[in-house]
Design an enzyme around this catalytic site. Structure first.
Site, PDB file in Angstrom:
ATOM      1  N   ARG A 209      52.583  36.932  82.396  1.00 36.21           N
ATOM      2  CA  ARG A 209      52.116  37.024  81.006  1.00 36.21           C
ATOM      3  C   ARG A 209      53.260  36.603  80.083  1.00 36.21           C
ATOM      4  O   ARG A 209      54.415  36.999  80.285  1.00 36.21           O
ATOM      5  CB  ARG A 209      51.680  38.458  80.645  1.00 36.21           C
ATOM      6  CG  ARG A 209      50.304  38.854  81.175  1.00 36.21           C
ATOM      7  CD  ARG A 209      49.170  38.105  80.479  1.00 36.21           C
ATOM      8  NE  ARG A 209      47.847  38.445  80.985  1.00 36.21           N
ATOM      9  CZ  ARG A 209      47.216  37.827  81.972  1.00 36.21           C
ATOM     10  NH1 ARG A 209      47.785  36.817  82.597  1.00 36.21           N
ATOM     11  NH2 ARG A 209      46.006  38.205  82.344  1.00 36.21           N
TER      12      ARG A 209
ATOM     13  N   ASP B 214      53.944  29.056  82.857  1.00 37.56           N
ATOM     14  CA  ASP B 214      52.494  28.820  82.804  1.00 37.56           C
ATOM     15  C   ASP B 214      51.885  29.611  81.658  1.00 37.56           C
ATOM     16  O   ASP B 214      50.759  29.339  81.247  1.00 37.56           O
ATOM     17  CB  ASP B 214      51.850  29.230  84.137  1.00 37.56           C
ATOM     18  CG  ASP B 214      50.360  28.967  84.123  1.00 37.56           C
ATOM     19  OD1 ASP B 214      49.972  27.820  83.788  1.00 37.56           O
ATOM     20  OD2 ASP B 214      49.578  29.885  84.414  1.00 37.56           O
TER      21      ASP B 214
ATOM     22  N   GLU C 194      50.468  32.126  72.954  1.00 34.03           N
ATOM     23  CA  GLU C 194      49.549  31.096  73.493  1.00 34.03           C
ATOM     24  C   GLU C 194      48.103  31.272  73.008  1.00 34.03           C
ATOM     25  O   GLU C 194      47.316  30.323  73.056  1.00 34.03           O
ATOM     26  CB  GLU C 194      49.573  31.112  75.023  1.00 34.03           C
ATOM     27  CG  GLU C 194      48.900  32.341  75.631  1.00 34.03           C
ATOM     28  CD  GLU C 194      48.930  32.380  77.162  1.00 34.03           C
ATOM     29  OE1 GLU C 194      50.012  32.218  77.745  1.00 34.03           O
ATOM     30  OE2 GLU C 194      47.863  32.596  77.756  1.00 34.03           O
TER      31      GLU C 194
ATOM     32  N   HIS D   1      48.366  28.045  80.964  1.00 39.22           N
ATOM     33  CA  HIS D   1      47.816  29.241  81.610  1.00 39.22           C
ATOM     34  C   HIS D   1      46.741  28.833  82.614  1.00 39.22           C
ATOM     35  O   HIS D   1      45.563  29.162  82.455  1.00 39.22           O
ATOM     36  CB  HIS D   1      47.250  30.209  80.557  1.00 39.22           C
ATOM     37  CG  HIS D   1      47.089  31.604  81.097  1.00 39.22           C
ATOM     38  ND1 HIS D   1      47.225  32.729  80.330  1.00 39.22           N
ATOM     39  CD2 HIS D   1      46.790  32.063  82.348  1.00 39.22           C
ATOM     40  CE1 HIS D   1      47.012  33.804  81.060  1.00 39.22           C
ATOM     41  NE2 HIS D   1      46.750  33.425  82.296  1.00 39.22           N
TER      42      HIS D   1
HETATM   43  P1  NAD Z   1      49.531  43.759  91.006  1.00 44.84           P
HETATM   44  O1  NAD Z   1      49.012  44.891  90.202  1.00 44.84           O
HETATM   45  O2  NAD Z   1      49.055  43.579  92.415  1.00 44.84           O
HETATM   46  O3  NAD Z   1      51.131  43.805  91.046  1.00 44.84           O
HETATM   47  C1  NAD Z   1      51.929  44.081  89.945  1.00 44.84           C
HETATM   48  C2  NAD Z   1      53.219  44.718  90.455  1.00 44.84           C
HETATM   49  O4  NAD Z   1      54.123  44.854  89.359  1.00 44.84           O
HETATM   50  C3  NAD Z   1      53.012  46.126  91.035  1.00 44.84           C
HETATM   51  O5  NAD Z   1      53.548  46.188  92.332  1.00 44.84           O
HETATM   52  C4  NAD Z   1      53.765  47.040  90.065  1.00 44.84           C
HETATM   53  O6  NAD Z   1      54.360  48.154  90.706  1.00 44.84           O
HETATM   54  C5  NAD Z   1      54.808  46.073  89.546  1.00 44.84           C
HETATM   55  N1  NAD Z   1      55.422  46.497  88.290  1.00 44.84           N
HETATM   56  C6  NAD Z   1      54.865  47.094  87.222  1.00 44.84           C
HETATM   57  N2  NAD Z   1      55.795  47.335  86.270  1.00 44.84           N
HETATM   58  C7  NAD Z   1      56.958  46.850  86.765  1.00 44.84           C
HETATM   59  C8  NAD Z   1      58.294  46.793  86.273  1.00 44.84           C
HETATM   60  N3  NAD Z   1      58.614  47.295  85.062  1.00 44.84           N
HETATM   61  N4  NAD Z   1      59.239  46.236  87.052  1.00 44.84           N
HETATM   62  C9  NAD Z   1      58.940  45.745  88.278  1.00 44.84           C
HETATM   63  N5  NAD Z   1      57.702  45.769  88.799  1.00 44.84           N
HETATM   64  C10 NAD Z   1      56.737  46.323  88.055  1.00 44.84           C
HETATM   65  O7  NAD Z   1      49.217  42.453  90.148  1.00 44.84           O
HETATM   66  P2  NAD Z   1      49.166  40.948  90.669  1.00 44.84           P
HETATM   67  O8  NAD Z   1      47.804  40.659  91.185  1.00 44.84           O
HETATM   68  O9  NAD Z   1      50.336  40.692  91.546  1.00 44.84           O
HETATM   69  O10 NAD Z   1      49.317  40.167  89.266  1.00 44.84           O
HETATM   70  C11 NAD Z   1      50.496  40.271  88.479  1.00 44.84           C
HETATM   71  C12 NAD Z   1      50.243  39.729  87.083  1.00 44.84           C
HETATM   72  O11 NAD Z   1      50.057  38.310  87.148  1.00 44.84           O
HETATM   73  C13 NAD Z   1      48.926  40.225  86.439  1.00 44.84           C
HETATM   74  O12 NAD Z   1      49.109  41.481  85.805  1.00 44.84           O
HETATM   75  C14 NAD Z   1      48.580  39.124  85.463  1.00 44.84           C
HETATM   76  O13 NAD Z   1      49.051  39.461  84.170  1.00 44.84           O
HETATM   77  C15 NAD Z   1      49.324  37.908  85.997  1.00 44.84           C
HETATM   78  N6  NAD Z   1      48.407  36.821  86.383  1.00 44.84           N
HETATM   79  C16 NAD Z   1      48.566  35.578  85.810  1.00 44.84           C
HETATM   80  C17 NAD Z   1      47.734  34.533  86.200  1.00 44.84           C
HETATM   81  C18 NAD Z   1      47.880  33.132  85.649  1.00 44.84           C
HETATM   82  O14 NAD Z   1      46.925  32.346  85.728  1.00 44.84           O
HETATM   83  N7  NAD Z   1      49.012  32.746  85.108  1.00 44.84           N
HETATM   84  C19 NAD Z   1      46.718  34.760  87.148  1.00 44.84           C
HETATM   85  C20 NAD Z   1      46.608  36.036  87.704  1.00 44.84           C
HETATM   86  C21 NAD Z   1      47.449  37.048  87.321  1.00 44.84           C
END
Ligand code: NAD
Length: 326
Positions: free
Chosen positions: A232, A256, A261, A293
């Site tokens: 994000r 990305d 955005e 994105h």
């Molecule tokens: P997820 O919930 O499986 O994993 C997120 C991880 O981050 C968890 O293990 C959590 O413990 C950890 N976390 C939370 N706060 C933290 C911190 N302060 N320091 C370190 N780690 C921390 O989520 P995911 O499926 O892996 O997705 C991650 C993020 O990717 C989503 O929240 C979304 O915003 C983003 N995303 C972006 C796109 C894109 O098209 N660019 C697509 C999908 C997801």
């Protein structure tokens, strides 16, 4: 069961038709985002499906409840556009999506490699028949240390992909994971910040992760650090990124997603004036790659985003809960 789906793109429609049949529900698809002006549209629907531009504020959630909607499923993994706590307070059920992490993870590796090999500049030169090599000497991933912040589904998948490249992988997450330990070494956030050649973010956007990468953190990074963000935009302070690129502390940046955005990405803005100076300024640097994105945007992910949201609403209504309930 009646579902109203907002922010539906044309490429999603065949999947909405497919899963409407499979889950035996009636689905109306609209292109609009959900907002106060069109809130009355939801009357008569049991659940709604949204993407990330429909901001589910407390007031909007109350409006939905009053009009008889019992649940909302976002087709995205991230849910920072939803006031989940307030939804819980008023009994509005919320789910996110759990489409496969593979597409975003592959995209992340692509951005790392493009950054290391100056691919943006090489592509620019090719457009004007400039086939020179000067300034394009890259670095090899197998000799570098990569830091992954956030080892959930996507971070974990990136780590597995990277393990085949022979690089050293450090990871940080407050919830450590045994699978990750096979491929990477967990460490403190400070060590990731101080010691890595490449740092990639994979945490959700939360109060605690807002501007996780800021001026102070960048100051402690290695000179020439490569920063990647497929999570994000707001995880990185855009002013600090600009300063880091200008001072050449940051060697390359691949984003990305970017702070600010909204209203720009996923729109065709060719004939319009874009008033976001920071985005325009940052994207012109030869060592900054910015995409709209789109890391999620594969056939597999899109189908699963739609499927997951319909399944969630179906299960909320038929079973009272669902696998992706927040
Ligand atoms: P997820 O919930 O499986 O994993 C997120 C991880 O981050 C968890 O293990 C959590 O413990 C950890 N976390 C939370 N706060 C933290 C911190 N302060 N320091 C370190 N780690 C921390 O989520 P995911 O499926 O892996 O997705 C991650 C993020 O990717 C989503 O929240 C979304 O915003 C983003 N995303 C972006 C796109 C894109 O098209 N660019 C697509 C999908 C997801």
């Amino acid at each position: 069961m009646r579902i109203l789906a907002f922010e539906v793109r044309d490429d999603e429609k065949p999947y909405f038709e497919k899963y409407a049949k499979q889950y035996q529900c009636e689905i109306t698809c609209v292109h609009n985002t959900l907002n106060f002006d069109n809130l009355s549209m939801v009357r008569g629907y049991d659940g709604i499906s949204i993407l990330s531009k429909s901001y589910m504020t407390a007031d909007l959630e109350e409006g939905l409840k009053e009009l008889g909607v019992t649940c909302c499923a976002t087709r995205t993994i991230g849910f920072n556009h939803i006031d989940v706590a307030h939804a819980h307070e008023i009994g509005l059920k919320i789910a996110n999506s759990n489409y496969p992490p593979t597409g975003v993870a592959e995209y992340t590796v692509m951005l790392i490699l493009m950054s290391l090999r100056h691919y943006k500049q090489a592509m620019w030169r090719g457009q004007v028949n400039d086939y020179s090599l000067s300034g394009l000497q890259g670095r090899e991933l197998n000799e570098l240390t990569v830091g992954i912040i956030g080892t959930g589904k996507i971070g974990q998948c990136v780590i597995k992909n990277l393990s085949n490249f022979g690089c050293k992988i450090l990871a940080y997450d407050m919830n450590e994971n045994d699978t990750v330990k096979k491929y990477a070494q967990y460490t403190d956030l400070d060590i990731i910040i101080n010691c890595c050649d490449i740092i990639s973010l994979h945490t959700p956007l939360l109060e605690s992760t807002y501007h996780l990468i800021n001026e102070e953190k960048i100051a402690h990074m290695k000179d020439g650090v490569v920063l990647i963000n497929c999570a994000r935009g707001e995880l990185m302070d855009i002013d600090a990124l600009i300063q880091g690129i200008e001072s050449q502390k940051i060697g390359a940046l691949a984003l990305d997603v970017i702070e600010g955005e909204d209203g720009i990405y996923h729109e065709d803005k060719r004939s319009e004036i874009i008033s976001n100076q920071k985005i325009a300024y940052l994207r012109q640097f030869p060592n900054v790659i910015m995409t709209q994105h789109m890391a999620f945007y594969t056939n597999t992910a899109v189908e699963n985003m739609v499927k997951c949201s319909i399944e969630a609403i179906h299960d909320f209504i038929k079973k009272g809960t669902c696998a992706t309930s927040l």
